[in-house]
Design a protein around this motif. Structure first.
Motif, PDB file in Angstrom:
ATOM      1  N   THR A  45     -29.617  23.205 -16.193  1.00  0.00           N
ATOM      2  CA  THR A  45     -30.730  23.640 -15.320  1.00  0.00           C
ATOM      3  C   THR A  45     -31.035  22.576 -13.991  1.00  0.00           C
ATOM      4  OG1 THR A  45     -31.647  24.996 -16.898  1.00  0.00           O
ATOM      5  CG2 THR A  45     -33.162  24.483 -14.863  1.00  0.00           C
ATOM      6  N   TRP A  46     -30.980  21.538 -14.518  1.00  0.00           N
ATOM      7  CA  TRP A  46     -31.108  20.350 -13.725  1.00  0.00           C
ATOM      8  C   TRP A  46     -29.839  20.336 -12.798  1.00  0.00           C
ATOM      9  CZ3 TRP A  46     -27.374  16.331 -14.606  1.00  0.00           C
ATOM     10  CH2 TRP A  46     -27.486  15.317 -13.451  1.00  0.00           C
ATOM     11  N   TRP A  47     -28.578  20.600 -13.350  1.00  0.00           N
ATOM     12  CA  TRP A  47     -27.543  20.559 -12.657  1.00  0.00           C
ATOM     13  C   TRP A  47     -27.404  21.391 -11.426  1.00  0.00           C
ATOM     14  CZ3 TRP A  47     -24.034  16.875 -11.787  1.00  0.00           C
ATOM     15  CH2 TRP A  47     -22.889  17.027 -11.169  1.00  0.00           C
ATOM     16  N   ARG A  48     -27.874  22.789 -11.726  1.00  0.00           N
ATOM     17  CA  ARG A  48     -27.850  23.867 -10.721  1.00  0.00           C
ATOM     18  C   ARG A  48     -29.044  23.570  -9.666  1.00  0.00           C
ATOM     19  NH1 ARG A  48     -25.735  28.986 -11.833  1.00  0.00           N
ATOM     20  NH2 ARG A  48     -27.572  29.746 -10.751  1.00  0.00           N
ATOM     21  N   ALA A  49     -30.117  22.732 -10.072  1.00  0.00           N
ATOM     22  CA  ALA A  49     -31.173  22.715  -9.155  1.00  0.00           C
ATOM     23  C   ALA A  49     -30.935  21.494  -8.148  1.00  0.00           C
ATOM     24  CB  ALA A  49     -32.389  22.485 -10.135  1.00  0.00           C
ATOM     25  N   ARG A  50     -29.799  20.917  -8.689  1.00  0.00           N
ATOM     26  CA  ARG A  50     -29.250  19.745  -7.462  1.00  0.00           C
ATOM     27  C   ARG A  50     -29.005  20.457  -6.121  1.00  0.00           C
ATOM     28  NH1 ARG A  50     -25.102  17.953  -8.433  1.00  0.00           N
ATOM     29  NH2 ARG A  50     -25.024  15.842  -7.582  1.00  0.00           N
ATOM     30  N   ARG A  51     -28.707  21.487  -6.229  1.00  0.00           N
ATOM     31  CA  ARG A  51     -28.307  22.277  -4.881  1.00  0.00           C
ATOM     32  C   ARG A  51     -29.414  23.199  -4.437  1.00  0.00           C
ATOM     33  NH1 ARG A  51     -23.505  19.985  -2.606  1.00  0.00           N
ATOM     34  NH2 ARG A  51     -22.356  19.397  -4.278  1.00  0.00           N
ATOM     35  N   SER A  52     -30.418  23.207  -4.970  1.00  0.00           N
ATOM     36  CA  SER A  52     -31.513  24.040  -4.649  1.00  0.00           C
ATOM     37  C   SER A  52     -32.683  23.454  -3.689  1.00  0.00           C
ATOM     38  CB  SER A  52     -32.002  24.648  -5.784  1.00  0.00           C
ATOM     39  OG  SER A  52     -33.105  25.991  -5.312  1.00  0.00           O
ATOM     40  N   ALA A 126     -38.209  27.202 -14.029  1.00  0.00           N
ATOM     41  CA  ALA A 126     -37.223  26.585 -13.377  1.00  0.00           C
ATOM     42  C   ALA A 126     -36.179  27.918 -12.875  1.00  0.00           C
ATOM     43  CB  ALA A 126     -36.329  25.572 -14.085  1.00  0.00           C
ATOM     44  N   ARG A 127     -35.862  28.841 -13.537  1.00  0.00           N
ATOM     45  CA  ARG A 127     -34.997  29.924 -13.329  1.00  0.00           C
ATOM     46  C   ARG A 127     -35.510  31.008 -14.029  1.00  0.00           C
ATOM     47  NH1 ARG A 127     -28.446  29.723 -14.697  1.00  0.00           N
ATOM     48  NH2 ARG A 127     -27.988  31.901 -13.590  1.00  0.00           N
ATOM     49  N   HIS A 128     -36.219  32.052 -13.741  1.00  0.00           N
ATOM     50  CA  HIS A 128     -36.605  33.489 -14.148  1.00  0.00           C
ATOM     51  C   HIS A 128     -35.884  33.772 -15.121  1.00  0.00           C
ATOM     52  CE1 HIS A 128     -40.269  32.159 -11.690  1.00  0.00           C
ATOM     53  NE2 HIS A 128     -39.516  32.605 -10.759  1.00  0.00           N
ATOM     54  N   THR A 129     -34.809  34.004 -14.674  1.00  0.00           N
ATOM     55  CA  THR A 129     -33.947  34.819 -15.788  1.00  0.00           C
ATOM     56  C   THR A 129     -33.487  34.201 -17.074  1.00  0.00           C
ATOM     57  OG1 THR A 129     -31.725  33.943 -14.620  1.00  0.00           O
ATOM     58  CG2 THR A 129     -32.608  36.046 -13.665  1.00  0.00           C
ATOM     59  N   LEU A 130     -33.635  33.114 -16.967  1.00  0.00           N
ATOM     60  CA  LEU A 130     -33.413  32.326 -18.405  1.00  0.00           C
ATOM     61  C   LEU A 130     -34.388  32.757 -19.490  1.00  0.00           C
ATOM     62  CD1 LEU A 130     -32.628  28.494 -17.297  1.00  0.00           C
ATOM     63  CD2 LEU A 130     -31.195  30.232 -18.614  1.00  0.00           C
ATOM     64  N   LEU A 131     -35.503  33.442 -19.127  1.00  0.00           N
ATOM     65  CA  LEU A 131     -36.456  33.873 -20.175  1.00  0.00           C
ATOM     66  C   LEU A 131     -35.775  34.721 -21.145  1.00  0.00           C
ATOM     67  CD1 LEU A 131     -39.408  33.606 -21.181  1.00  0.00           C
ATOM     68  CD2 LEU A 131     -39.734  35.726 -19.654  1.00  0.00           C
ATOM     69  N   TRP A 132     -34.791  35.457 -20.682  1.00  0.00           N
ATOM     70  CA  TRP A 132     -34.138  36.546 -21.626  1.00  0.00           C
ATOM     71  C   TRP A 132     -33.449  35.911 -22.560  1.00  0.00           C
ATOM     72  CZ3 TRP A 132     -35.793  41.431 -21.472  1.00  0.00           C
ATOM     73  CH2 TRP A 132     -36.374  41.724 -19.924  1.00  0.00           C
ATOM     74  N   LEU A 133     -32.939  34.688 -22.238  1.00  0.00           N
ATOM     75  CA  LEU A 133     -32.207  33.841 -23.185  1.00  0.00           C
ATOM     76  C   LEU A 133     -33.098  32.928 -24.076  1.00  0.00           C
ATOM     77  CD1 LEU A 133     -29.696  32.654 -24.574  1.00  0.00           C
ATOM     78  CD2 LEU A 133     -29.673  31.235 -22.513  1.00  0.00           C
ATOM     79  N   VAL A 197     -28.335  11.966  -8.073  1.00  0.00           N
ATOM     80  CA  VAL A 197     -29.226  12.514  -9.119  1.00  0.00           C
ATOM     81  C   VAL A 197     -30.030  13.662  -8.794  1.00  0.00           C
ATOM     82  CG1 VAL A 197     -31.250  12.159 -10.787  1.00  0.00           C
ATOM     83  CG2 VAL A 197     -29.440  10.651 -10.453  1.00  0.00           C
ATOM     84  N   THR A 198     -30.535  13.606  -7.385  1.00  0.00           N
ATOM     85  CA  THR A 198     -31.305  14.782  -7.176  1.00  0.00           C
ATOM     86  C   THR A 198     -30.816  15.874  -6.116  1.00  0.00           C
ATOM     87  OG1 THR A 198     -31.874  13.469  -4.784  1.00  0.00           O
ATOM     88  CG2 THR A 198     -33.519  13.342  -7.085  1.00  0.00           C
ATOM     89  N   GLY A 199     -29.653  15.434  -5.837  1.00  0.00           N
ATOM     90  CA  GLY A 199     -28.825  16.506  -4.821  1.00  0.00           C
ATOM     91  C   GLY A 199     -28.909  16.334  -3.533  1.00  0.00           C
ATOM     92  N   PRO A 200     -28.139  16.885  -2.676  1.00  0.00           N
ATOM     93  CA  PRO A 200     -28.471  16.864  -1.036  1.00  0.00           C
ATOM     94  C   PRO A 200     -29.588  17.438  -0.619  1.00  0.00           C
ATOM     95  CG  PRO A 200     -26.725  18.408  -1.781  1.00  0.00           C
ATOM     96  CD  PRO A 200     -27.061  17.854  -3.064  1.00  0.00           C
ATOM     97  N   GLN A 201     -30.018  17.207   0.494  1.00  0.00           N
ATOM     98  CA  GLN A 201     -31.231  17.650   1.170  1.00  0.00           C
ATOM     99  C   GLN A 201     -30.835  19.173   1.466  1.00  0.00           C
ATOM    100  OE1 GLN A 201     -31.609  15.317   4.987  1.00  0.00           O
ATOM    101  NE2 GLN A 201     -33.481  14.375   3.908  1.00  0.00           N
ATOM    102  N   VAL A 202     -31.741  19.902   0.815  1.00  0.00           N
ATOM    103  CA  VAL A 202     -31.624  21.504   1.174  1.00  0.00           C
ATOM    104  C   VAL A 202     -33.140  22.124   1.555  1.00  0.00           C
ATOM    105  CG1 VAL A 202     -31.174  23.649  -0.193  1.00  0.00           C
ATOM    106  CG2 VAL A 202     -29.985  21.734  -0.776  1.00  0.00           C
ATOM    107  N   THR A 203     -33.071  22.830   2.541  1.00  0.00           N
ATOM    108  CA  THR A 203     -34.322  23.261   2.882  1.00  0.00           C
ATOM    109  C   THR A 203     -34.552  24.648   2.301  1.00  0.00           C
ATOM    110  OG1 THR A 203     -33.097  24.294   5.000  1.00  0.00           O
ATOM    111  CG2 THR A 203     -34.196  22.154   5.139  1.00  0.00           C
ATOM    112  N   GLY A 204     -35.621  25.122   2.266  1.00  0.00           N
ATOM    113  CA  GLY A 204     -35.980  26.342   1.683  1.00  0.00           C
ATOM    114  C   GLY A 204     -35.695  27.568   2.628  1.00  0.00           C
TER     115      GLY A 204
END
Length: 214
Positions: A45-52, A126-133, A197-204
């Motif tokens: 989840t952290w790894w994916r969030a680096r691009r978010s 962090a990722r809503h769809t994970l609740l099913w797992l 660690v934190t990933g690149p700058q990404v704007t919402g």
């Protein structure tokens, strides 16, 4: 100790002893391996969030920290309640599948269930769809602690609820400052390792505003 809870504990542990050996071994392994699985989910989840966005990254980074806070609070509560383990306290109960923890390692609430409840809900933040797992995994992990004989049913039920409440509250209270910190850490002036660690700058995504035409 509630009589009905002790009876339910006996029913579950009797059932556990009647299951095939491979089921018993799987339950013994899962009761600890579930912690490793949640740890792996935190990492992915952290790894994916680096691009978010910074906020999404902040929540993903806070998830394991909030789970650790819930665990510490659970330990403090255990020392206050000081409830004996059912594998020693319930008369006539079947021998537990797992080794009964030593005296002084109290039963209420279940630390494993607390961690499971905290991890399941914070990962879902962090990722809503994970609740099913994560929700089924948390329930299975909590039940396994009764199945192997080291907790009462109310220990794991309380642990799930306590862990979820403490961890979600911790994330909610710290998301805003953590988001600001993530934005600062993603700045071009930050060291390369920190930006990795934190990933690149990404704007919402820009909020779309409705246009009104006559």
């Amino acid at each position: 100790m509630d009589f009905e809870d002790a009876e339910l504990y006996r029913d579950i542990t009797d059932f556990a002893r009647d299951t095939p050996t491979w089921v018993q071994h799987t339950a013994e392994i899962w009761t600890e391996a579930g912690l490793l699985l949640f740890g792996a989910l935190f990492l992915t989840t952290w790894w994916r969030a680096r691009r978010s966005t910074p906020r999404a990254f902040a929540i993903a980074a806070l998830a394991p920290l909030a789970t650790a806070v819930a665990y510490v609070c659970s330990e403090l509560l255990k020392s206050v309640v000081a409830q004996e383990r059912p594998c020693r306290a319930v008369p006539g109960a079947t021998a537990s599948l797992a080794a009964c923890p030593p005296p002084g390692d109290w039963s209420f609430p279940s630390n494993h269930a607390t961690i499971a409840g905290a991890a399941a809900l914070t990962l879902a933040l962090a990722r809503h769809t994970l609740l099913w797992l994560t929700a089924p995994l948390a329930l299975l992990m909590a039940f396994s602690r009764v199945f192997v004989g080291v907790h009462y049913p109310h220990d794991v039920a309380a642990g799930l609820a306590f862990g979820a409440l403490v961890a979600v509250a911790a994330v909610r209270l710290t998301t805003r400052p953590a988001t600001r910190l993530a934005e600062a850490m993603r700045a071009a002036s930050a060291p390369a390792f920190v930006r990795w660690v934190t990933g690149p700058q990404v704007t919402g995504p820009q909020e779309s505003r409705p246009s009104y035409r006559r």
